[in-house]
Design an enzyme around this catalytic site. Structure first.
Site, PDB file in Angstrom:
ATOM      1  N   ARG A 118      11.456   3.618   3.277  1.00 48.50           N
ATOM      2  CA  ARG A 118      11.043   2.453   4.227  1.00 48.50           C
ATOM      3  C   ARG A 118      12.108   1.846   4.708  1.00 48.50           C
ATOM      4  O   ARG A 118      12.822   1.538   3.893  1.00 48.50           O
ATOM      5  CB  ARG A 118      10.068   1.808   3.948  1.00 48.50           C
ATOM      6  CG  ARG A 118       9.604   0.730   4.986  1.00 48.50           C
ATOM      7  CD  ARG A 118       8.229  -0.041   4.832  1.00 48.50           C
ATOM      8  NE  ARG A 118       7.250   0.640   4.897  1.00 48.50           N
ATOM      9  CZ  ARG A 118       5.798   0.194   5.028  1.00 48.50           C
ATOM     10  NH1 ARG A 118       5.699  -1.047   4.788  1.00 48.50           N
ATOM     11  NH2 ARG A 118       4.914   1.083   5.279  1.00 48.50           N
ATOM     12  N   HIS A 145       5.207   6.108  11.413  1.00 48.18           N
ATOM     13  CA  HIS A 145       4.708   5.741  10.014  1.00 48.18           C
ATOM     14  C   HIS A 145       3.783   7.025   9.776  1.00 48.18           C
ATOM     15  O   HIS A 145       2.668   6.928   9.846  1.00 48.18           O
ATOM     16  CB  HIS A 145       4.028   4.685   9.789  1.00 48.18           C
ATOM     17  CG  HIS A 145       3.544   4.168   8.421  1.00 48.18           C
ATOM     18  ND1 HIS A 145       3.744   4.866   7.168  1.00 48.18           N
ATOM     19  CD2 HIS A 145       3.297   2.771   7.991  1.00 48.18           C
ATOM     20  CE1 HIS A 145       3.543   4.374   6.437  1.00 48.18           C
ATOM     21  NE2 HIS A 145       3.105   3.101   6.635  1.00 48.18           N
ATOM     22  N   ARG A 182       0.746  -1.233  -0.058  1.00 48.45           N
ATOM     23  CA  ARG A 182      -0.322  -0.022  -0.019  1.00 48.45           C
ATOM     24  C   ARG A 182       0.805   1.307  -0.032  1.00 48.45           C
ATOM     25  O   ARG A 182       0.566   2.318  -0.898  1.00 48.45           O
ATOM     26  CB  ARG A 182      -0.843   0.121   1.178  1.00 48.45           C
ATOM     27  CG  ARG A 182      -2.115  -0.861   1.202  1.00 48.45           C
ATOM     28  CD  ARG A 182      -2.452  -1.162   2.589  1.00 48.45           C
ATOM     29  NE  ARG A 182      -1.598  -2.238   2.996  1.00 48.45           N
ATOM     30  CZ  ARG A 182      -1.837  -3.536   2.483  1.00 48.45           C
ATOM     31  NH1 ARG A 182      -2.871  -3.868   1.886  1.00 48.45           N
ATOM     32  NH2 ARG A 182      -1.038  -4.471   2.777  1.00 48.45           N
ATOM     33  N   THR A 183       1.796   1.390   0.797  1.00 47.51           N
ATOM     34  CA  THR A 183       2.582   2.672   0.974  1.00 47.51           C
ATOM     35  C   THR A 183       3.248   2.833  -0.247  1.00 47.51           C
ATOM     36  O   THR A 183       3.242   4.030  -0.732  1.00 47.51           O
ATOM     37  CB  THR A 183       3.453   2.551   2.253  1.00 47.51           C
ATOM     38  OG1 THR A 183       2.816   2.022   3.534  1.00 47.51           O
ATOM     39  CG2 THR A 183       4.200   3.939   2.549  1.00 47.51           C
ATOM     40  N   LYS A 240      26.349  -3.224   0.827  1.00 51.00           N
ATOM     41  CA  LYS A 240      27.741  -3.373   0.667  1.00 51.00           C
ATOM     42  C   LYS A 240      28.503  -2.642   1.981  1.00 51.00           C
ATOM     43  O   LYS A 240      29.467  -2.281   2.025  1.00 51.00           O
ATOM     44  CB  LYS A 240      28.059  -2.573  -0.579  1.00 51.00           C
ATOM     45  CG  LYS A 240      27.761  -3.343  -1.722  1.00 51.00           C
ATOM     46  CD  LYS A 240      28.049  -2.669  -3.042  1.00 51.00           C
ATOM     47  CE  LYS A 240      27.635  -2.994  -4.298  1.00 51.00           C
ATOM     48  NZ  LYS A 240      27.867  -2.061  -5.491  1.00 51.00           N
TER      49      LYS A 240
END
Ligand code: NCD
Length: 310
Positions: free
Chosen positions: A113, A141, A63-64, A92
């Site tokens: 995120r 969030h 969704r996000t 890395k």
């Protein structure tokens, strides 16, 4: 092509946490989001033509991510993307700060995120373009919190004097942290916090309720919250448990059924994805708002992108 009225300046340049968002910011964002709903009906607009969103997702998202990317494209902008730590230079050993400094040179706005709480703060500090936290581990969030409050306004017709029951994993569920901080700006708001004792709301958030004089009750009993104006269900956040047997013990703690809601008018919300917290028997009830809630992610993120880039 549709247009929107003059975009008000927000009090923040980057959006890391809902603690930065004032009541005025929220109301301004919601009023633009309402206009964005009309823009969507007319097929979009070219407000952000020539602008690029870097969409960085180092944890699973449906969704996000898709609603951020839809929002940018409906405003005429473009997307560049990176997903999965294993496919990026973070694997890395590159620092978040270096990666963001580099991406800031490619894009006009960044959403990210990341599994680590605090990663969004580091990223924002390094970014030379507006940065939005799309979820930092069990932290915050904020864009979900905004679309949640926008949904409450639409579904309940008000934001003052809301009684909200927040149910499930209140410790690790970042969306409940964000929505709680935002709602506490409105008068007469009351929280019933329903969780197993191990997954109670962080003391930082209840401390903020105390400071702001917000009424709240903590309980393990789902029944205590069933008459609230809003029942906000959440999943137990499996990925945050170091001890998987603890997750096995706590999963399935709360399951909301249509029977629980007989004769009630509570609006049922959930940030999704659900596992088993809401029985599908609830889906057809008129007050089951969770799919409308996820749809609201697009106009709210359009409003944020438009305002942060204007
Ligand atoms: C939530 C999240 O990622 O925190 N999902 C979302 O963004 N809509 C909730 C969850 O994963 O449980």
């Amino acid at each position: 092509m549709a247009s929107v009225s003059a975009l008000r300046q927000l009090s923040f340049g980057h959006l890391v946490s809902t603690e930065q968002v004032s009541r005025e910011d929220m109301l301004a964002i919601f009023s633009v989001a309402q206009e964005m709903e009309l823009v969507l009906q007319s097929g979009g607009m070219d407000l952000l033509q020539g602008k690029i969103l870097a969409s960085l997702f180092f944890e699973p998202s449906t969704r996000t991510r898709l609603s951020f990317e839809t929002a940018m494209q409906r405003l005429g902008g473009e997307i560049i993307t990176a997903d999965g730590i294993q496919f990026s230079s973070l694997y890395k050993g590159e620092s978040i700060e270096d990666m963001i400094r580099v991406v800031s040179g490619y894009a006009d706005v960044i959403c990210m995120r990341h599994p680590e709480e605090g990663s969004a703060e580091k990223a924002a500090a390094a970014s030379v373009v507006p940065f939005l936290n799309a979820g930092d581990g069990p932290g915050q969030h904020p864009t979900q919190g905004l679309l949640d409050v926008y949904t409450i306004q639409k579904e309940c017709g008000r934001l003052d004097h809301i009684h909200i029951a927040v149910v499930g994993d209140l410790l690790y569920g970042r969306t409940v942290h964000s929505v709680s901080v935002l709602l506490s700006h409105f008068s007469g708001v009351r929280f019933t916090l329903i969780s197993p004792p191990e997954l109670r709301m962080p003391r930082k958030i209840v401390g903020m309720f105390d400071e702001r004089g917000i009424a709240y009750t903590e309980t393990e009993q789902l029944e205590v919250g069933l008459s609230a104006d809003v029942i906000y269900m959440t999943r137990i956040q499996q990925e945050r448990f170091e001890d998987k047997s603890e997750y096995e013990r706590l999963k399935g703690s709360y399951v909301l059924h249509a029977d629980h809601l007989q004769g009630k008018k509570s609006v049922v919300m959930h940030p999704l994805p659900r596992v088993d917290e809401i029985d599908p028997s609830v889906d057809t009830l008129p007050h089951a708002a969770y799919f409308r809630q996820s749809a609201n992610g697009v106009p709210v993120r359009m409003a944020l992108l438009a305002m942060m880039l204007s």
